[in-house]
Design a protein around this motif. Structure first.
Motif, short mmCIF file in Angstrom:
data_model
loop_
_atom_site.label_atom_id
_atom_site.label_comp_id
_atom_site.label_asym_id
_atom_site.label_seq_id
_atom_site.Cartn_x
_atom_site.Cartn_y
_atom_site.Cartn_z
N PRO A 40 141.40 60.10 -10.85
CA PRO A 40 141.76 61.09 -9.82
C PRO A 40 142.45 62.29 -10.44
CG PRO A 40 143.25 59.19 -9.74
CD PRO A 40 142.17 58.85 -10.72
N LEU A 41 142.50 63.38 -9.68
CA LEU A 41 143.02 64.65 -10.18
C LEU A 41 144.47 64.54 -10.65
CD1 LEU A 41 142.56 67.64 -10.67
CD2 LEU A 41 143.18 68.08 -8.30
N ASN A 42 145.29 63.80 -9.91
CA ASN A 42 146.70 63.71 -10.30
C ASN A 42 146.86 63.03 -11.66
OD1 ASN A 42 145.86 61.28 -9.04
ND2 ASN A 42 147.97 60.65 -8.76
N ASN A 43 146.00 62.06 -11.96
CA ASN A 43 146.06 61.41 -13.28
C ASN A 43 145.62 62.37 -14.39
OD1 ASN A 43 146.82 59.15 -11.93
ND2 ASN A 43 145.15 57.85 -12.62
N LEU A 44 144.56 63.14 -14.11
CA LEU A 44 144.09 64.11 -15.10
C LEU A 44 145.14 65.19 -15.36
CD1 LEU A 44 140.40 64.55 -13.88
CD2 LEU A 44 141.19 63.29 -15.89
N PHE A 45 145.85 65.58 -14.32
CA PHE A 45 146.93 66.56 -14.48
C PHE A 45 148.04 66.01 -15.36
CE2 PHE A 45 151.12 68.05 -12.98
CZ PHE A 45 151.01 69.38 -13.35
N GLU A 46 148.45 64.77 -15.10
CA GLU A 46 149.51 64.14 -15.89
C GLU A 46 149.12 64.03 -17.36
OE1 GLU A 46 152.61 63.22 -15.14
OE2 GLU A 46 152.33 64.08 -13.15
N GLU A 47 147.84 63.79 -17.63
CA GLU A 47 147.38 63.64 -19.00
C GLU A 47 147.36 64.96 -19.76
OE1 GLU A 47 143.60 61.77 -18.98
OE2 GLU A 47 144.36 59.83 -18.31
N ASN A 48 147.22 66.07 -19.03
CA ASN A 48 147.02 67.36 -19.69
C ASN A 48 148.18 68.34 -19.57
OD1 ASN A 48 144.09 67.50 -20.78
ND2 ASN A 48 143.86 66.57 -18.77
N LYS A 49 149.15 68.07 -18.73
CA LYS A 49 150.21 69.05 -18.51
C LYS A 49 151.05 69.31 -19.76
CE LYS A 49 153.73 65.87 -16.68
NZ LYS A 49 154.57 65.54 -15.50
N GLU A 50 151.17 68.30 -20.64
CA GLU A 50 151.96 68.48 -21.86
C GLU A 50 151.29 69.46 -22.83
OE1 GLU A 50 154.89 67.19 -22.40
OE2 GLU A 50 154.96 65.90 -20.64
N SER A 51 150.00 69.69 -22.64
CA SER A 51 149.26 70.57 -23.56
C SER A 51 149.41 72.04 -23.19
CB SER A 51 147.77 70.20 -23.54
OG SER A 51 147.58 68.84 -23.85
N ILE A 52 149.87 72.34 -21.98
CA ILE A 52 149.94 73.71 -21.48
C ILE A 52 151.36 74.24 -21.64
CG2 ILE A 52 149.41 75.23 -19.55
CD1 ILE A 52 147.03 73.52 -20.51
N PHE A 53 151.50 75.51 -22.02
CA PHE A 53 152.83 76.09 -22.18
C PHE A 53 152.87 77.51 -21.63
CE2 PHE A 53 150.58 76.23 -26.29
CZ PHE A 53 150.44 77.61 -26.46
N LEU A 54 154.09 77.98 -21.38
CA LEU A 54 154.35 79.34 -20.92
C LEU A 54 154.61 80.24 -22.12
CD1 LEU A 54 155.15 81.36 -18.56
CD2 LEU A 54 157.48 80.51 -18.87
N ILE A 55 154.10 81.47 -22.07
CA ILE A 55 154.36 82.45 -23.13
C ILE A 55 155.15 83.61 -22.54
CG2 ILE A 55 153.34 84.07 -24.77
CD1 ILE A 55 150.88 82.31 -24.88
N GLU A 56 156.21 83.99 -23.24
CA GLU A 56 156.97 85.18 -22.88
C GLU A 56 156.90 86.14 -24.06
OE1 GLU A 56 161.53 85.70 -22.74
OE2 GLU A 56 160.99 85.03 -20.71
N ALA A 57 156.27 87.30 -23.85
CA ALA A 57 156.08 88.28 -24.91
C ALA A 57 156.92 89.52 -24.61
CB ALA A 57 154.61 88.65 -25.02
N ASN A 58 157.53 90.09 -25.66
CA ASN A 58 158.41 91.25 -25.48
C ASN A 58 158.08 92.35 -26.48
OD1 ASN A 58 160.51 90.17 -23.47
ND2 ASN A 58 160.50 88.60 -25.06
N ASN A 59 158.31 93.58 -26.05
CA ASN A 59 158.18 94.74 -26.92
C ASN A 59 159.42 95.58 -26.73
OD1 ASN A 59 157.59 97.38 -27.94
ND2 ASN A 59 155.42 96.85 -27.95
N SER A 60 160.34 95.53 -27.71
CA SER A 60 161.61 96.25 -27.57
C SER A 60 161.42 97.76 -27.67
CB SER A 60 162.60 95.78 -28.64
OG SER A 60 162.05 95.97 -29.93
N THR A 61 160.37 98.19 -28.37
CA THR A 61 160.11 99.63 -28.51
C THR A 61 159.78 100.27 -27.17
OG1 THR A 61 159.26 99.23 -30.74
CG2 THR A 61 158.75 101.36 -29.73
N ASN A 62 158.90 99.61 -26.42
CA ASN A 62 158.51 100.12 -25.10
C ASN A 62 159.35 99.54 -23.97
OD1 ASN A 62 156.42 101.44 -26.42
ND2 ASN A 62 155.00 99.74 -26.12
N ASN A 63 160.25 98.61 -24.34
CA ASN A 63 161.09 97.94 -23.35
C ASN A 63 160.23 97.27 -22.27
OD1 ASN A 63 163.55 97.06 -22.33
ND2 ASN A 63 163.77 98.84 -20.97
N THR A 64 159.20 96.57 -22.71
CA THR A 64 158.30 95.88 -21.78
C THR A 64 158.23 94.40 -22.12
OG1 THR A 64 156.39 96.37 -23.19
CG2 THR A 64 156.88 97.92 -21.39
N SER A 65 157.84 93.62 -21.15
CA SER A 65 157.66 92.18 -21.36
C SER A 65 156.51 91.70 -20.48
CB SER A 65 158.95 91.41 -21.03
OG SER A 65 159.28 91.56 -19.67
#
Length: 379
Positions: free
Chosen positions: A62-87
């Motif tokens: 089921p979908l909930n099992n597939l989600f549990e198996e794969n959620k550890e593989s996904i991550f959030l990215i936070e990118a910054n540029n101090s020159t342009n003061n953007t993120s």
């Protein structure tokens, strides 16, 4: 006498007929038993096939099992540029145990530095760009995994799902981590998969999965006013040369590589304190994958950056916290050393010197030449 012969003949004939009748009866019984046996075998085969189909249906996760198996593989990215003061924010996923990651090129296009946040809340800096293509909009990178952590890589599908089949995406829309969206495969557009699984801002670079929990695409874009969402197809075209990158290369072991790497970092810090730029030329690799907030430059550009820094802050004095040193040897033979240092600097316009603490990451190539340096200020 003749009567007796006739009687005997009749008796023999009767007995013979009786035996023949009994033989025929036994033959008919045998045939009937064989027919029943064949019917039973046929019925048994039908039951086995039915049970096999039922088991196959039951083992479809089921979908909930597939989600549990794969959620550890996904991550959030936070990118910054101090020159342009953007993120900006985006998503990514691991394709190798040591933390090799994948995302969209546009997520990191203007970044001077970028950090990933795993499902467990750990933070890692993106330390090296391994491969990218702006047109296809993908990027493969390494993270500063100096604690020898093992991450959970995704599994890739070897065939395309059919139009109409279920699929799901995991990403971080608007920074809402580990968001699951479900849909169907609704079409194929050149190198893209069209899907009804929602892909919104912040989900770029996440993974699109088939209904077996295997990656079929890198989620790329979606449109608000229509149920149109797209992912780069990783089945039809191997964007990031998965087989070459995921396979662990054979490296020659060097039993004292940690000692050599730490010794060279000491030399590097001493050379900075003495403004000995000739020593930097000996320590540096011809090419740098990252130098503080810059990517892809040669060693002379890196040395020039140090000279500029020395003009403003001459003779910085650094001290290493030796209990903070951690080393990790990558599959390609490169080595990452992380350590904490205190750096004391002084300007002519200051009344007194100032001391800062940094988390420093130094990467060496397989020849033990420095090819990446970046820091993260602590205090």
């Amino acid at each position: 006498m003749k009567s007796i012969y006739i009687l005997i003949f009749i008796l023999i004939t009767c007995i013979s007929c009786k035996n023949e009748s009994e033989a025929n009866r036994l033959k008919a019984v045998e045939l009937e038993l064989r027919e029943k046996e064949l019917n039973l075998k046929e019925r048994e085969l039908e039951l086995k096939n039915k049970q096999s189909q039922e088991i196959k249906i039951e083992t479809k996760k089921p979908l909930n099992n597939l989600f549990e198996e794969n959620k550890e593989s996904i991550f959030l990215i936070e990118a910054n540029n101090s020159t342009n003061n953007t993120s900006s924010m985006g998503s990514g996923f691991f394709i190798r145990e040591d933390g090799l990651g994948v995302s969209n090129y546009h997520v990191l296009a203007d970044a001077e530095n970028a950090i990933i946040y795993t499902n467990r809340g750990s933070r890692y800096m993106i330390s090296e760009i391994v491969n990218y293509n702006e047109e296809s909009d993908y990027v493969v990178f390494k993270i500063s995994n100096s604690a020898s952590n093992n991450f959970r890589p995704v599994k890739f599908a070897k065939s395309n799902p059919k139009i109409g089949e279920d699929c799901f995406a995991i990403g971080n829309p608007r920074g809402l981590t580990q968001t699951l969206s479900k849909g169907i495969i609704s079409g194929y557009r050149e190198n893209y998969i069209q899907t009804t699984a929602q892909i919104t801002h912040g989900s770029s670079g996440g993974a699109l999965f088939n209904n077996d929990g295997e990656v079929v695409g890198i989620t790329t874009m979606g449109y608000k006013d229509a149920d149109l969402n797209f992912a780069l197809n990783t089945v039809n075209f191997d964007f990031f040369k998965t087989n070459n990158i995921i396979e662990k290369p054979i490296i020659q072991e060097n039993t004292n590589y940690e000692e050599i790497a730490v010794s060279k970092i000491k030399q590097y810090l001493i050379a900075l304190g003495n403004n000995d730029f000739a020593e930097l030329d000996n320590l540096f690799a011809p090419k740098f994958t990252r130098f503080y907030n810059k990517f892809d430059l040669n060693k002379y550009e890196a040395i020039t950056e140090h000279k500029k820094y020395a003009e403003t802050y001459p003779n910085p004095q650094s001290s290493i916290f030796y209990n903070s040193i951690k080393t990790n040897r990558d599959y390609d033979g490169s080595i990452t050393v992380s350590l904490k240092i205190s750096n004391t600097i002084k300007k002519a316009s200051w009344n007194k010197s100032r001391t800062y603490e940094f988390e420093m990451f130094v990467r060496f190539n397989k020849n033990l030449q420095i090819n990446s340096v970046f820091t993260n200020i602590i205090k």
